[in-house]
Design a protein around this motif. Structure first.
Motif, PDB file in Angstrom:
ATOM      1  N   PRO A  67      65.218  10.811 123.717  1.00  0.00           N
ATOM      2  CA  PRO A  67      65.077  10.183 122.396  1.00  0.00           C
ATOM      3  C   PRO A  67      63.957   9.161 122.392  1.00  0.00           C
ATOM      4  O   PRO A  67      63.533   8.670 123.444  1.00  0.00           O
ATOM      5  CB  PRO A  67      66.417   9.466 122.250  1.00  0.00           C
ATOM      6  CG  PRO A  67      66.716   9.004 123.650  1.00  0.00           C
ATOM      7  CD  PRO A  67      66.150  10.070 124.569  1.00  0.00           C
ATOM      8  N   SER A  68      63.485   8.821 121.207  1.00  0.00           N
ATOM      9  CA  SER A  68      62.763   7.566 121.080  1.00  0.00           C
ATOM     10  C   SER A  68      63.855   6.515 121.065  1.00  0.00           C
ATOM     11  O   SER A  68      64.887   6.706 120.444  1.00  0.00           O
ATOM     12  CB  SER A  68      61.983   7.517 119.773  1.00  0.00           C
ATOM     13  OG  SER A  68      62.842   7.708 118.665  1.00  0.00           O
ATOM     14  N   TYR A  69      63.689   5.438 121.818  1.00  0.00           N
ATOM     15  CA  TYR A  69      64.767   4.456 121.829  1.00  0.00           C
ATOM     16  C   TYR A  69      64.201   3.070 121.600  1.00  0.00           C
ATOM     17  O   TYR A  69      62.997   2.853 121.688  1.00  0.00           O
ATOM     18  CB  TYR A  69      65.583   4.521 123.116  1.00  0.00           C
ATOM     19  CG  TYR A  69      64.827   4.190 124.387  1.00  0.00           C
ATOM     20  CD1 TYR A  69      64.220   5.196 125.112  1.00  0.00           C
ATOM     21  CD2 TYR A  69      64.735   2.891 124.856  1.00  0.00           C
ATOM     22  CE1 TYR A  69      63.537   4.916 126.274  1.00  0.00           C
ATOM     23  CE2 TYR A  69      64.056   2.601 126.030  1.00  0.00           C
ATOM     24  CZ  TYR A  69      63.462   3.617 126.738  1.00  0.00           C
ATOM     25  OH  TYR A  69      62.793   3.335 127.888  1.00  0.00           O
ATOM     26  N   GLY A  76      68.178   8.236 110.486  1.00  0.00           N
ATOM     27  CA  GLY A  76      69.203   8.574 109.504  1.00  0.00           C
ATOM     28  C   GLY A  76      69.127  10.014 109.029  1.00  0.00           C
ATOM     29  O   GLY A  76      70.030  10.489 108.347  1.00  0.00           O
ATOM     30  N   GLN A  77      68.042  10.720 109.381  1.00  0.00           N
ATOM     31  CA  GLN A  77      67.914  12.127 108.975  1.00  0.00           C
ATOM     32  C   GLN A  77      68.579  13.083 109.965  1.00  0.00           C
ATOM     33  O   GLN A  77      68.472  14.299 109.806  1.00  0.00           O
ATOM     34  CB  GLN A  77      66.437  12.519 108.818  1.00  0.00           C
ATOM     35  CG  GLN A  77      65.824  12.113 107.479  1.00  0.00           C
ATOM     36  CD  GLN A  77      64.382  12.599 107.346  1.00  0.00           C
ATOM     37  OE1 GLN A  77      63.585  12.462 108.270  1.00  0.00           O
ATOM     38  NE2 GLN A  77      64.044  13.161 106.195  1.00  0.00           N
ATOM     39  N   GLY A  78      69.229  12.549 110.962  1.00  0.00           N
ATOM     40  CA  GLY A  78      69.925  13.417 111.908  1.00  0.00           C
ATOM     41  C   GLY A  78      69.007  14.048 112.942  1.00  0.00           C
ATOM     42  O   GLY A  78      69.300  15.118 113.482  1.00  0.00           O
ATOM     43  N   ILE A  79      67.919  13.379 113.223  1.00  0.00           N
ATOM     44  CA  ILE A  79      66.920  13.911 114.164  1.00  0.00           C
ATOM     45  C   ILE A  79      67.518  14.075 115.563  1.00  0.00           C
ATOM     46  O   ILE A  79      67.377  15.118 116.204  1.00  0.00           O
ATOM     47  CB  ILE A  79      65.720  12.932 114.243  1.00  0.00           C
ATOM     48  CG1 ILE A  79      65.062  12.757 112.875  1.00  0.00           C
ATOM     49  CG2 ILE A  79      64.724  13.377 115.301  1.00  0.00           C
ATOM     50  CD1 ILE A  79      64.505  13.995 112.279  1.00  0.00           C
ATOM     51  N   LEU A  80      68.198  13.034 116.031  1.00  0.00           N
ATOM     52  CA  LEU A  80      68.704  13.070 117.408  1.00  0.00           C
ATOM     53  C   LEU A  80      69.792  14.134 117.550  1.00  0.00           C
ATOM     54  O   LEU A  80      69.877  14.821 118.569  1.00  0.00           O
ATOM     55  CB  LEU A  80      69.236  11.689 117.817  1.00  0.00           C
ATOM     56  CG  LEU A  80      68.227  10.535 117.722  1.00  0.00           C
ATOM     57  CD1 LEU A  80      68.847   9.240 118.250  1.00  0.00           C
ATOM     58  CD2 LEU A  80      66.950  10.839 118.506  1.00  0.00           C
ATOM     59  N   LEU A  85      64.075   6.115 131.033  1.00  0.00           N
ATOM     60  CA  LEU A  85      64.177   7.571 130.896  1.00  0.00           C
ATOM     61  C   LEU A  85      65.491   8.062 131.494  1.00  0.00           C
ATOM     62  O   LEU A  85      66.220   8.842 130.869  1.00  0.00           O
ATOM     63  CB  LEU A  85      62.990   8.269 131.565  1.00  0.00           C
ATOM     64  CG  LEU A  85      63.009   9.784 131.337  1.00  0.00           C
ATOM     65  CD1 LEU A  85      62.446  10.142 129.972  1.00  0.00           C
ATOM     66  CD2 LEU A  85      62.247  10.526 132.415  1.00  0.00           C
ATOM     67  N   ILE A  86      65.808   7.590 132.687  1.00  0.00           N
ATOM     68  CA  ILE A  86      67.048   8.004 133.351  1.00  0.00           C
ATOM     69  C   ILE A  86      68.246   7.595 132.477  1.00  0.00           C
ATOM     70  O   ILE A  86      69.216   8.336 132.336  1.00  0.00           O
ATOM     71  CB  ILE A  86      67.175   7.340 134.748  1.00  0.00           C
ATOM     72  CG1 ILE A  86      65.966   7.659 135.631  1.00  0.00           C
ATOM     73  CG2 ILE A  86      68.492   7.705 135.422  1.00  0.00           C
ATOM     74  CD1 ILE A  86      65.843   9.063 136.086  1.00  0.00           C
ATOM     75  N   GLY A  87      68.167   6.411 131.877  1.00  0.00           N
ATOM     76  CA  GLY A  87      69.287   5.914 131.081  1.00  0.00           C
ATOM     77  C   GLY A  87      69.437   6.602 129.738  1.00  0.00           C
ATOM     78  O   GLY A  87      70.547   6.852 129.275  1.00  0.00           O
ATOM     79  N   GLN A  88      68.309   6.915 129.104  1.00  0.00           N
ATOM     80  CA  GLN A  88      68.356   7.413 127.723  1.00  0.00           C
ATOM     81  C   GLN A  88      68.357   8.936 127.630  1.00  0.00           C
ATOM     82  O   GLN A  88      68.778   9.494 126.621  1.00  0.00           O
ATOM     83  CB  GLN A  88      67.149   6.881 126.947  1.00  0.00           C
ATOM     84  CG  GLN A  88      67.138   5.370 126.776  1.00  0.00           C
ATOM     85  CD  GLN A  88      68.268   4.884 125.908  1.00  0.00           C
ATOM     86  OE1 GLN A  88      68.692   5.554 124.966  1.00  0.00           O
ATOM     87  NE2 GLN A  88      68.812   3.721 126.229  1.00  0.00           N
ATOM     88  N   MET A  89      67.862   9.595 128.667  1.00  0.00           N
ATOM     89  CA  MET A  89      67.738  11.056 128.622  1.00  0.00           C
ATOM     90  C   MET A  89      69.110  11.726 128.735  1.00  0.00           C
ATOM     91  O   MET A  89      69.988  11.234 129.422  1.00  0.00           O
ATOM     92  CB  MET A  89      66.849  11.477 129.802  1.00  0.00           C
ATOM     93  CG  MET A  89      66.662  12.947 129.981  1.00  0.00           C
ATOM     94  SD  MET A  89      65.378  13.292 131.213  1.00  0.00           S
ATOM     95  CE  MET A  89      66.002  12.474 132.675  1.00  0.00           C
TER      96      MET A  89
END
Lengths: 355, 180
Positions: free
Chosen positions: B37-39, B12-16, A171-175
């Protein structure tokens, strides 16, 4: 400079550059690969060295080499990668070299998963590799604090000639959060002429410096370990950091929590307060040294009935919290080690179940 | 007060990027924000989502199981997240490719054919900005002027995309207001 919206990983990378670190060697691994990606672009702009090693084992020794030559250097990785580096970390600590490590922890053991986890607590605070040593470990609870800890890490590593570890999670890395890079945390690398093998031509000395961790004489090795021990005691005196939250109230329960998990606890504490239930929190910002005295004093407040160690693992910091409370109050663990972060509602229900 | 917006669709839909622009706009209004994000092994054609938390107070837990609002760019996203949205929230549905509704009577559902609108403007990739603009116009989670400026700044770096995205903003806003 105003605030900018940045991902934790990128902010950590930029903070290192602003802290005057121009050497970064690493091997990519989720969830922290953006640190390497960012620095592969950024370090050449400032005349720094970006190097992708062939493995984390190699990277660990590249860090040892650069640090032993007197350079500011850091690396970042995630849990399995830090395990691979741990042999080198032991040598670096034994040879008293400053270096900064970032572990954006993923779930374990083994390959585990990539979601937020605090499963590497023991590895971080109890040494991690072989031998009798500790790292100075800082755990940020957000992107801004990650920046500040990263910028503080280099001078601290040089002050103690000991590695500093920043322990984050996915979370810390990706947020992304708004951040600023405090000017007053910029620092210049210290002069290392008295110990580093940085080339005699640049020093006014006829004595070569030797960077080593081998002490075959038993008295010399014991003396060396006593010297390291004295450093860890000095960290406790001079560089212990923690935050006390809602701790000036007559709280009925005390939470001890750090990093991502402490953010959820903070929200729960605010919500409980609105319902008339006071809960205090000690949030360790340094996990080593650990704020055991602060936790003890907070636990024995007369109104406090129970102490809760809430962490994203199966109960690791719990042991340090128990050691701090010394049996004066019941201490319970709550957590999750799969990557699902308990919600504020979960924490509220938990607290109520003990009152 | 803290509000959360879930953006969800195909990779690919530009969500982020939609989420990031909203976070930038809220920041420009002096609000606290966090973008999550979902990662992991996300890829073009896979699922992608991000959550933006906006608050007038420092954000404690940015992780919520029941977000305030949803912008659903594809059907799986709507099916997955519509039941989790708090009552009273806005749900924007990309009706170009989603042929069902949220099945909620306690939310403000807004159906906008964002993919078709973006195609008419000349680039299907602007669909995210149409959807985001419709959402902002409907929810007023940030001011429209701040939002327009933020989009302009975002695409100032990409001059070939700037005009179509500014057109997408206007199209999204008018679609949201027309539906009301």
């Amino acid at each position: 400079m105003g605030k900018v919206l940045m991902k934790g990983n990128e902010a950590i990378a930029e903070a290192a550059v602003r802290a005057g670190c121009l050497n970064y060697f690493a091997y990519p691994i989720t969830p922290q690969s953006e640190i390497a990606e960012y620095l592969s672009r950024r370090l050449p702009e400032v005349g720094g060295v970006f190097l992708q090693g062939e493995s984390e084992v190699a990277v660990g020794y590249m860090i040892f080499g650069a640090s032993g030559c007197g350079q500011r250097v850091f690396t970042s990785t995630s849990s399995p990668g830090f395990s691979l580096m741990s042999e080198a970390v032991s040598y670096i600590t034994g040879a008293e070299c400053p270096a900064v490590f970032v572990n954006i922890v993923r779930g374990g053991p083994g390959l585990g998963g990539i979601l937020p986890s605090q499963a590497d607590y023991f590895q971080a605070v109890k040494g991690g590799g072989h031998g009798d040593y500790h790292l100075l470990v800082m755990a940020p609870d957000g992107v801004q604090e990650a920046v500040e800890m990263m910028m503080m890490a280099f001078p601290l590593a040089e002050k103690y000639r000991n590695p500093v570890l920043i322990l984050g999670d996915g979370l810390i890395g990706q947020m992304m959060e708004p951040v600023e890079f405090p000017e007053n945390l910029r620092s210049e690398p210290t002069n290392k002429d008295d110990w580093a093998s940085n080339g005699m031509a640049t020093r006014n000395s006829d004595t070569p410096n030797l960077v080593k961790s081998l002490f075959l004489d038993p008295r010399a090795l014991n003396d060396h370990n006593l010297k390291l021990k004295a450093k860890y005691e000095r960290m406790m005196r001079e560089d212990l950091r923690y935050e006390a939250y809602n701790a000036d109230t007559d709280y009925q329960a005390l939470i001890v929590s750090f990093g991502t998990m402490s953010r959820v606890c903070r929200t729960a504490i605010d919500a409980l307060k609105r319902q008339g239930i006071e809960v205090g929190m000690i949030r360790p910002q340094t996990l080593f040294p650990f704020p055991e005295k602060a936790i003890h004093e907070a636990a024995i407040r007369p109104s406090c009935k129970v102490v809760l160690s809430i962490e994203l693992n199966m109960g690791q910091m719990l042991e340090d919290v128990q050691r701090a409370v010394l049996g004066e109050r019941p201490v319970h663990w709550h957590g999750n080690a799969g990557g699902d972060i308990p919600s504020p509602e979960d924490i509220m229900d938990l607290v109520k179940s003990f009152l | 007060m803290q509000r959360e917006v879930m953006f969800a669709g195909f990779g690919g839909q530009g969500i982020l990027l939609s989420g990031k622009i909203l976070a930038e706009a809220a920041m420009a209004e002096g609000l606290e924000v966090a973008w999550i994000p979902s990662y992991g092994p996300e890829m073009r054609g896979g699922t992608a989502y991000c959550l933006v938390a906006i608050s007038d107070q420092p954000i404690g837990s940015p992780i919520v199981r029941t977000p305030s609002h949803l912008v659903a760019m594809n059907r799986p996203s709507l099916v997955k997240f519509a039941p989790t949205i708090k009552p009273g929230g806005v749900i924007v549905i990309n009706s170009s490719i989603i042929d069902i509704g949220s099945n909620r009577s306690d939310v403000d559902e807004l159906r906008v054919p964002v993919t078709d609108i973006a195609k008419e403007l000349g680039n299907v990739r602007a669909a995210n900005i149409v959807a985001l603009s419709a959402f902002v116009a409907r929810s007023r989670i940030v001011g429209l002027e701040t939002f327009k400026n933020t989009v302009d700044v975002e695409f100032a770096k990409k001059p070939d995309l700037r005009s179509i995205n500014l057109a997408a903003v206007e199209a999204g806003i008018s679609a949201a207001l027309k539906d009301r």
